[in-house]
Scaffold this motif. Structure first.
Motif, PDB file in Angstrom:
ATOM      1  N   LYS A  59       0.837  -1.213   0.000  1.00 50.58           N
ATOM      2  CA  LYS A  59       0.000   0.000   0.000  1.00 50.58           C
ATOM      3  C   LYS A  59       0.861   1.248   0.000  1.00 50.58           C
ATOM      4  O   LYS A  59       0.555   2.243  -0.673  1.00 50.58           O
ATOM      5  CB  LYS A  59      -0.930  -0.009   1.219  1.00 50.58           C
ATOM      6  CG  LYS A  59      -1.896   1.191   1.262  1.00 50.58           C
ATOM      7  CD  LYS A  59      -2.887   1.056   2.399  1.00 50.58           C
ATOM      8  CE  LYS A  59      -3.873   2.211   2.410  1.00 50.58           C
ATOM      9  NZ  LYS A  59      -4.662   2.296   1.185  1.00 50.58           N
ATOM     10  N   MET A  60       1.975   1.183   0.767  1.00 45.99           N
ATOM     11  CA  MET A  60       2.833   2.361   0.868  1.00 45.99           C
ATOM     12  C   MET A  60       3.476   2.706  -0.473  1.00 45.99           C
ATOM     13  O   MET A  60       3.720   3.891  -0.780  1.00 45.99           O
ATOM     14  CB  MET A  60       3.921   2.126   1.925  1.00 45.99           C
ATOM     15  CG  MET A  60       3.369   1.960   3.330  1.00 45.99           C
ATOM     16  SD  MET A  60       4.656   1.519   4.525  1.00 45.99           S
ATOM     17  CE  MET A  60       5.671   2.969   4.453  1.00 45.99           C
ATOM     18  N   ILE A  61       3.759   1.698  -1.307  1.00 49.40           N
ATOM     19  CA  ILE A  61       4.435   1.958  -2.582  1.00 49.40           C
ATOM     20  C   ILE A  61       3.542   2.797  -3.504  1.00 49.40           C
ATOM     21  O   ILE A  61       4.017   3.426  -4.467  1.00 49.40           O
ATOM     22  CB  ILE A  61       4.841   0.627  -3.267  1.00 49.40           C
ATOM     23  CG1 ILE A  61       5.874   0.898  -4.372  1.00 49.40           C
ATOM     24  CG2 ILE A  61       3.598  -0.060  -3.850  1.00 49.40           C
ATOM     25  CD1 ILE A  61       7.182   1.392  -3.833  1.00 49.40           C
ATOM     26  N   ASP A  62       2.211   2.804  -3.184  1.00 48.07           N
ATOM     27  CA  ASP A  62       1.288   3.603  -3.999  1.00 48.07           C
ATOM     28  C   ASP A  62       1.216   5.057  -3.546  1.00 48.07           C
ATOM     29  O   ASP A  62       0.586   5.885  -4.198  1.00 48.07           O
ATOM     30  CB  ASP A  62      -0.116   2.996  -3.952  1.00 48.07           C
ATOM     31  CG  ASP A  62      -0.166   1.646  -4.663  1.00 48.07           C
ATOM     32  OD1 ASP A  62       0.627   1.469  -5.602  1.00 48.07           O
ATOM     33  OD2 ASP A  62      -1.010   0.812  -4.293  1.00 48.07           O
ATOM     34  N   TRP A  63       1.866   5.342  -2.405  1.00 44.53           N
ATOM     35  CA  TRP A  63       1.829   6.742  -1.940  1.00 44.53           C
ATOM     36  C   TRP A  63       2.685   7.617  -2.859  1.00 44.53           C
ATOM     37  O   TRP A  63       3.710   7.160  -3.396  1.00 44.53           O
ATOM     38  CB  TRP A  63       2.369   6.848  -0.510  1.00 44.53           C
ATOM     39  CG  TRP A  63       1.471   6.187   0.524  1.00 44.53           C
ATOM     40  CD1 TRP A  63       0.233   5.680   0.333  1.00 44.53           C
ATOM     41  CD2 TRP A  63       1.813   5.950   1.878  1.00 44.53           C
ATOM     42  NE1 TRP A  63      -0.271   5.147   1.487  1.00 44.53           N
ATOM     43  CE2 TRP A  63       0.694   5.312   2.477  1.00 44.53           C
ATOM     44  CE3 TRP A  63       2.915   6.207   2.674  1.00 44.53           C
ATOM     45  CZ2 TRP A  63       0.670   4.953   3.793  1.00 44.53           C
ATOM     46  CZ3 TRP A  63       2.888   5.858   3.999  1.00 44.53           C
ATOM     47  CH2 TRP A  63       1.767   5.220   4.562  1.00 44.53           C
ATOM     48  N   PRO A  64       2.318   8.917  -3.046  1.00 41.54           N
ATOM     49  CA  PRO A  64       3.174   9.820  -3.846  1.00 41.54           C
ATOM     50  C   PRO A  64       4.452  10.167  -3.096  1.00 41.54           C
ATOM     51  O   PRO A  64       4.469  10.238  -1.865  1.00 41.54           O
ATOM     52  CB  PRO A  64       2.290  11.059  -4.051  1.00 41.54           C
ATOM     53  CG  PRO A  64       1.326  11.026  -2.906  1.00 41.54           C
ATOM     54  CD  PRO A  64       1.070   9.591  -2.596  1.00 41.54           C
ATOM     55  N   VAL A  65       5.535  10.352  -3.822  1.00 44.98           N
ATOM     56  CA  VAL A  65       6.834  10.742  -3.260  1.00 44.98           C
ATOM     57  C   VAL A  65       7.189  12.103  -3.856  1.00 44.98           C
ATOM     58  O   VAL A  65       7.171  12.280  -5.076  1.00 44.98           O
ATOM     59  CB  VAL A  65       7.925   9.703  -3.581  1.00 44.98           C
ATOM     60  CG1 VAL A  65       9.257  10.153  -3.004  1.00 44.98           C
ATOM     61  CG2 VAL A  65       7.528   8.336  -3.033  1.00 44.98           C
ATOM     62  N   TYR A  66       7.536  13.044  -2.984  1.00 44.72           N
ATOM     63  CA  TYR A  66       7.751  14.427  -3.411  1.00 44.72           C
ATOM     64  C   TYR A  66       9.222  14.806  -3.331  1.00 44.72           C
ATOM     65  O   TYR A  66       9.976  14.311  -2.482  1.00 44.72           O
ATOM     66  CB  TYR A  66       6.939  15.398  -2.548  1.00 44.72           C
ATOM     67  CG  TYR A  66       5.446  15.226  -2.689  1.00 44.72           C
ATOM     68  CD1 TYR A  66       4.756  15.874  -3.701  1.00 44.72           C
ATOM     69  CD2 TYR A  66       4.733  14.397  -1.821  1.00 44.72           C
ATOM     70  CE1 TYR A  66       3.385  15.713  -3.852  1.00 44.72           C
ATOM     71  CE2 TYR A  66       3.361  14.231  -1.962  1.00 44.72           C
ATOM     72  CZ  TYR A  66       2.696  14.901  -2.978  1.00 44.72           C
ATOM     73  OH  TYR A  66       1.342  14.744  -3.114  1.00 44.72           O
ATOM     74  N   VAL A  67       9.622  15.711  -4.195  1.00 45.58           N
ATOM     75  CA  VAL A  67      10.940  16.336  -4.091  1.00 45.58           C
ATOM     76  C   VAL A  67      10.971  17.132  -2.796  1.00 45.58           C
ATOM     77  O   VAL A  67      10.002  17.838  -2.483  1.00 45.58           O
ATOM     78  CB  VAL A  67      11.193  17.265  -5.300  1.00 45.58           C
ATOM     79  CG1 VAL A  67      12.514  17.979  -5.140  1.00 45.58           C
ATOM     80  CG2 VAL A  67      11.185  16.458  -6.592  1.00 45.58           C
TER      81      VAL A  67
END
Length: 749
Positions: free
Chosen positions: A581-589
């Motif tokens: 589930k966490m891998i679907d979270w967005p990752v931000y600069v």
């Protein structure tokens, strides 16, 4: 004139109008409303309504405020009142009104623009104009031309030189049963027209130079004849042509006529004062020049035409001394006057000139100011009326102690329930005792005095024996002061409405009344207020439902015990989130709202764990590679150096790490530099090549990394700049400087 005729004379009056347009010098800074004229029908019949037209215009700036335009009669009765919302600069406007003359007595109508004097104008003295009209009998209908009468004529010869004689020859007269009474001729040349007197003998009429009709001059003429009989007259017969020849390409003369002072005979006077003495002359001034003829012909002045213009102009002929070129010692009469004169050369080419003058009255000009509106029966202070703007055209001071006001009052009645208009008039005297020619007039709108509006704010619910505050919100719509208030109330004893209940007096202040009901039920309240000018208003018209207070019993007392339960939450509660589930979270600069280029290069799921990647999220590959051409160090092969811009992967650009983006600078900063800090390449033969446009390349602090291209292959190179042998200049021969390696002996020029 050579004719055996019997003469009788009939005078014909020809009237013309000339519009004189003035061009303003400079830009107007204020509006200027001007009353122009009042015109009526040609004949006014007693007992029948007659329609009149009043015209005015704005000479100054645009007016975007409302003002009034009014027409009154000699008694001051308003015949027409228009409210104008706006008028632009230079715009003209008009209004019409109807008046019936019940007797043959004359009537004087007065047009006043800005009758309320609300517009601040550059000139307040030109807002009025008066015209007098006298009724008369209906005009005699023009008889229908008698078609039974036939006649003809010739002009002999039809072609003459100017100055020669010509003859009008009537012929072929057929009268039927009618009797001939006379005939006349009309000569037309362009806009010039002359009509002869009636000729009482049907015979030839010969015209010589000395008695040419006024319209005769160089050019083509149309000649007409009319025959009269005891059965009526014919229409104009013709035209026949008469051509008067002059020199080829002859030009008419030019000249100027003007009113002048005797001491300044060449300086036109266009404005004078009533009673001034002036001369009317043909100006003789070679510096203009006037008179002048382009062909060098003689100038002949035919005289002034006194038949056109104002009654004063028409009465000048024979009244003052004259000579060939003027009239002298004329006493000026107030008004705007234009006189015309005609001149010609010896060949008959004619020209016309005019002289305009505005003669101001010496009487003082009243300027009145008054309030635009008042409320009936309210005090109007005398300071609201002002005559200080009055003046005399010749500068004589105004004697304000003799100001004559009409209808200037301390208050005005109305009694109609609607707005009415009253007039206030002002006449002034100057210190020489001269009175204004006509009074200045202003209009005041008298508004009806409106009674106060009574209003109570009554709470809808109250508790028995508890005080309730009832607010008095009464007011005066026209701003008068409310000086007293009366209060009453009713109690609905039978709970059947208030019709059978009696009013009881209640004491309160101007702003409120306090009431504590001792009984449960409904109470109705009433007030009457009085303003300082005596008018009253009550709540009779206020909705009864808003004036009722409902009194209820005191609230009951209640006691109770309170018991409750407060369970504590589980402090060790936890929620499991899976890596999938966490891998679907967005990752931000970092420190931005921008997502990274490809989060799967940073993280991946491995056996139930979230594992960080090693690629540091390079981002997208560069799309544009910059290529720079140069010579290879050995031989003359062509080599290309290329580089491309990479994404910063969230670490920011610093030009130090291959994992971080370049700053995309235009050339090397600190790679192979000479003493002038220029990028260079040393060939094997010792020659040094320069390239000023190579970009910044990757750097790992120790190595400089760039790519090279030869043929179809790419090569990545790395070098340590610190291990390069520095190059220095040798200036031992200033005409042939050389470079050399500091760790070697190779020299180059």
């Amino acid at each position: 004139m050579n004719s055996n005729t019997i003469w009788s004379g009939t005078t014909y009056l020809l009237e013309y109008e000339v519009d004189v347009i003035y061009e303003r010098i400079g830009t107007p800074t204020k509006p200027d409303l001007i009353a122009d004229d009042i015109s009526g029908p040609p004949v006014i019949e007693v007992g029948k309504p007659a329609t009149f037209t009043a015209t005015y215009h704005n000479e100054g700036m645009d007016i975007n405020n409302t003002f009034n335009v009014k027409v009154t009669d000699e008694k001051g009765i308003t015949l027409k009142l228009d409210t104008i919302r706006s008028i632009k600069s230079g715009e003209s406007a008009s209004l019409t009104f109807v008046s019936t003359f019940m007797t043959s007595a004359s009537k004087t109508f007065k047009l006043t623009v800005d009758s309320g004097n609300v517009i601040n104008e550059s000139n307040e003295s030109n807002n009025t104009i008066q015209r007098t009209f006298t009724p008369g009998a209906a005009p005699t209908p023009t008889p229908t031309p008698n078609k039974e009468i036939k006649a003809d004529f010739d002009v002999l010869p039809p072609l003459i030189d100017y100055g020669d004689s010509f003859t009008a020859h009537p012929k072929d007269l057929q009268l039927g049963k009618c009797t001939y009474t006379g005939h006349m001729y009309k000569f037309v040349r362009g806009s010039n027209e002359s009509v002869t007197e009636w000729i009482r003998s049907y015979s030839d009429t010969t015209y010589t130079r000395s008695d040419y009709p006024r319209a005769i001059g160089q050019g083509n003429h149309q000649v007409y004849m009319k025959v009269s009989t005891d059965c009526g007259a014919t229409d104009w017969i013709g035209p026949k042509t008469l051509e008067v020849k002059g020199p080829k390409n002859n030009h008419p003369p030019t000249f100027q006529i003007a009113w002048v002072k005797r001491s300044e005979p060449t300086k036109p006077v266009r404005q004078a004062m009533e009673g001034d003495i002036l001369d009317l002359v043909v100006i003789q001034d070679p510096s203009v020049p006037t008179p002048n003829d382009l062909d060098g012909d003689d100038f002949i002045f035919d005289g002034f035409d006194y038949s056109r213009g104002t009654p004063w102009i028409k009465g000048l002929k024979g009244k003052y001394p004259t000579n060939e070129y003027g009239m002298y010692e004329v006493t000026m009469e107030k008004g705007t006057h234009t006189v015309y004169g005609t001149g010609r050369d010896q060949w008959g080419a004619t020209a016309e000139a005019s002289a305009f003058i505005n003669v101001l009255s010496r009487s003082p000009i009243p300027i009145i100011k008054c309030p635009a509106s008042v409320i009936e029966n309210h005090i109007v202070p005398f300071s609201a009326f002002d005559s200080s703007g009055s003046y005399s055209p010749d500068g004589t001071p105004i004697d304000h102690s003799r100001d004559e006001w009409q209808n200037k009052q301390t208050s005005y009645a109305n009694g109609t329930g609607q707005d009415i208009t009253v007039q206030v008039k002002l006449d002034v005297y100057d210190t020489k005792g001269r009175k204004s020619d006509a009074p200045a007039v202003c209009e005041i709108i008298v508004k009806p005095d409106q009674p106060p509006i009574a209003k109570l704010e009554v709470p809808s619910l109250g508790i028995r024996n508890e005080p309730n505050v009832i607010l008095n919100k009464s007011y005066s719509p026209d701003g008068d002061e409310i000086i007293s208030a009366k209060y009453k109330y009713k109690y609905d004893a039978l709970n059947n409405g208030f019709a059978d209940d009696t009013w009881q007096t209640l004491t309160g202040t101007m702003k409120q009344v306090t009431f504590a009901g001792s009984k449960v039920g409904k109470y109705l309240f009433w007030t009457e207020v009085t303003e300082n000018y005596g008018l009253t208003g009550s709540t009779d018209n206020q909705s009864q439902s808003t004036l009722v207070l409902n009194i209820v019993n005191n609230a009951p007392e209640v006691s109770f015990d309170l018991k409750g339960k407060n369970p504590q939450p589980d402090l060790d509660a936890s929620t499991t989130i899976r890596p999938e589930k966490m891998i679907d979270w967005p990752v931000y600069v970092p420190n931005t709202l921008e997502q990274v280029y490809d989060k799967l290069k940073l993280w991946n799921v491995d056996g139930g764990s979230l594992v960080g990647g090693e690629g540091r999220n390079f981002g997208g590959a560069a799309n544009n590679m910059n290529r720079y051409e140069m010579n290879r160090a050995t031989g003359n092969d062509t080599v290309f150096w290329t580089m491309g811009t990479q994404a910063d992967n969230g670490f920011g650009p610093n030009s130090l790490s291959p994992w971080r983006a370049l700053t995309n600078k235009n050339k090397f900063n600190d790679i192979i530099l000479d003493k002038d800090n220029e990028l260079m390449q040393v060939r094997s033969d010792g020659n040094i090549l320069y390239n000023h446009f190579l970009p910044q390349v990757y750097s790992t602090k120790k190595l400089t990394i760039f790519s090279g291209y030869k043929g179809s292959s790419y090569t990545i190179y790395g070098m340590n700049p610190k291990k390069l042998s520095p190059i220095i200049w040798d200036y031992s021969n200033p005409y042939l400087p050389k470079r050399k390696w500091t760790n070697g002996t190779r020299m180059s020029t």
